[in-house]
Design a protein around this motif. Structure first.
Motif, PDB file in Angstrom:
ATOM      1  N   ARG A   7       0.813  -1.224   0.000  1.00 46.99           N
ATOM      2  CA  ARG A   7       0.000   0.000   0.000  1.00 46.99           C
ATOM      3  C   ARG A   7       0.843   1.270   0.000  1.00 46.99           C
ATOM      4  O   ARG A   7       0.452   2.264  -0.579  1.00 46.99           O
ATOM      5  CB  ARG A   7      -0.935  -0.001   1.200  1.00 46.99           C
ATOM      6  N   LYS A   8       1.978   1.252   0.680  1.00 42.54           N
ATOM      7  CA  LYS A   8       2.782   2.467   0.827  1.00 42.54           C
ATOM      8  C   LYS A   8       3.787   2.676  -0.303  1.00 42.54           C
ATOM      9  O   LYS A   8       4.320   3.763  -0.457  1.00 42.54           O
ATOM     10  CB  LYS A   8       3.515   2.452   2.166  1.00 42.54           C
ATOM     11  N   THR A   9       4.049   1.654  -1.071  1.00 40.31           N
ATOM     12  CA  THR A   9       5.027   1.775  -2.158  1.00 40.31           C
ATOM     13  C   THR A   9       4.462   2.636  -3.277  1.00 40.31           C
ATOM     14  O   THR A   9       3.317   2.472  -3.678  1.00 40.31           O
ATOM     15  CB  THR A   9       5.391   0.379  -2.709  1.00 40.31           C
ATOM     16  N   ILE A  10       5.302   3.536  -3.768  1.00 43.28           N
ATOM     17  CA  ILE A  10       4.923   4.335  -4.937  1.00 43.28           C
ATOM     18  C   ILE A  10       5.974   4.107  -6.021  1.00 43.28           C
ATOM     19  O   ILE A  10       7.096   3.686  -5.728  1.00 43.28           O
ATOM     20  CB  ILE A  10       4.780   5.841  -4.592  1.00 43.28           C
ATOM     21  N   MET A  11       5.599   4.379  -7.242  1.00 44.64           N
ATOM     22  CA  MET A  11       6.498   4.099  -8.372  1.00 44.64           C
ATOM     23  C   MET A  11       7.823   4.848  -8.244  1.00 44.64           C
ATOM     24  O   MET A  11       8.866   4.323  -8.632  1.00 44.64           O
ATOM     25  CB  MET A  11       5.825   4.434  -9.697  1.00 44.64           C
ATOM     26  N   GLU A  12       7.799   6.035  -7.694  1.00 43.62           N
ATOM     27  CA  GLU A  12       9.039   6.801  -7.524  1.00 43.62           C
ATOM     28  C   GLU A  12       9.997   6.072  -6.577  1.00 43.62           C
ATOM     29  O   GLU A  12      11.208   6.087  -6.783  1.00 43.62           O
ATOM     30  CB  GLU A  12       8.737   8.220  -7.013  1.00 43.62           C
ATOM     31  N   ASP A  13       9.450   5.449  -5.511  1.00 37.76           N
ATOM     32  CA  ASP A  13      10.285   4.653  -4.596  1.00 37.76           C
ATOM     33  C   ASP A  13      10.942   3.506  -5.354  1.00 37.76           C
ATOM     34  O   ASP A  13      12.129   3.229  -5.186  1.00 37.76           O
ATOM     35  CB  ASP A  13       9.447   4.037  -3.454  1.00 37.76           C
TER      36      ASP A  13
ATOM     37  N   SER B  88       1.335   0.840 -14.523  1.00 37.97           N
ATOM     38  CA  SER B  88       1.003   1.359 -13.201  1.00 37.97           C
ATOM     39  C   SER B  88       1.660   0.505 -12.118  1.00 37.97           C
ATOM     40  O   SER B  88       2.180  -0.578 -12.401  1.00 37.97           O
ATOM     41  CB  SER B  88      -0.516   1.336 -12.997  1.00 37.97           C
ATOM     42  N   LYS B  89       1.586   0.997 -10.899  1.00 36.28           N
ATOM     43  CA  LYS B  89       2.073   0.222  -9.762  1.00 36.28           C
ATOM     44  C   LYS B  89       1.274  -1.078  -9.646  1.00 36.28           C
ATOM     45  O   LYS B  89       1.834  -2.139  -9.374  1.00 36.28           O
ATOM     46  CB  LYS B  89       1.962   1.028  -8.464  1.00 36.28           C
TER      47      LYS B  89
END
Length: 193
Positions: free
Chosen positions: A30-36, A54-55
């Protein structure tokens, strides 16, 4: 020439999947974003978006990769088991251990373990779930045919119970004894008396 170009592309895609699993593990799904992901795996966001829209799509690929390993492990266990009892025991053990690994690898909190099955369906991974269901159903059918399991079993219900208990055992990080005791309870409930 076409095969040569395709191979590096597939290898890069697989590399993104493998590296992204670590990021999902670190931050949680849930907390992961593509920038990470881009920052941590050393790819540009544009490079990742070239392979995944998408993620969710990337997560689906990561989850599919892990679930396919669990299903392959279950299929291998069935090949090596001799009796319907052994097949079901090995299948449940492999499912629990594989699910534990997925929960750990994706840093899935206990509160969303129940959603994992929904995620599988939402992300379109029903084919893998169907292979898993088929393995368990075939072991039960074989037990019925060999006179080991009761004839009047509702195979789909037994399969549902096995899946539910396996998910619960995996989410609670059950000990091997807990897993073994649960399998024995299931088997004693379906055995021909």
């Amino acid at each position: 020439m076409g095969e040569r170009k395709r191979r590096p592309k597939e290898e890069r895609r697989q590399r993104i999947i493998e590296l992204s699993k670590r990021v999902f593990s670190k931050y949680g799904v849930r907390k992961t974003i593509m920038e990470d992901i881009a920052k941590e795996i050393g790819f540009t966001a544009a490079a990742i978006y070239y392979y995944f829209d998408s993620k969710d799509e990337l997560f689906k690929a990561c989850l599919q990769d892990e679930i396919s390993k669990v299903v392959a492990m279950m299929e291998e266990e069935v090949k090596n088991a001799q009796t319907p009892h052994d097949k079901l025991k090995k299948l449940v053990e492999a499912k629990v251990e594989g699910t534990k690994k997925i929960i750990k690898n994706f840093n899935i909190g206990e509160e969303i373990v129940g959603e994992l099955r929904g995620e599988i369906e939402r992300l379109g991974l029903k084919e893998l779930a169907s292979r898993e269901i088929k393995l368990i159903e075939e072991a039960i059918k074989e037990g019925i045919e060999k006179g080991v399991f009761r004839e009047n079993l509702d195979i789909k219900r037994v399969n549902f119970i096995i899946h539910t208990l396996a998910k619960e055992l995996a989410s609670k990080s059950a000990s091997q004894k807990d897993i073994s005791d649960t399998i024995d309870i299931i088997l004693s409930g379906i055995e021909k008396k």
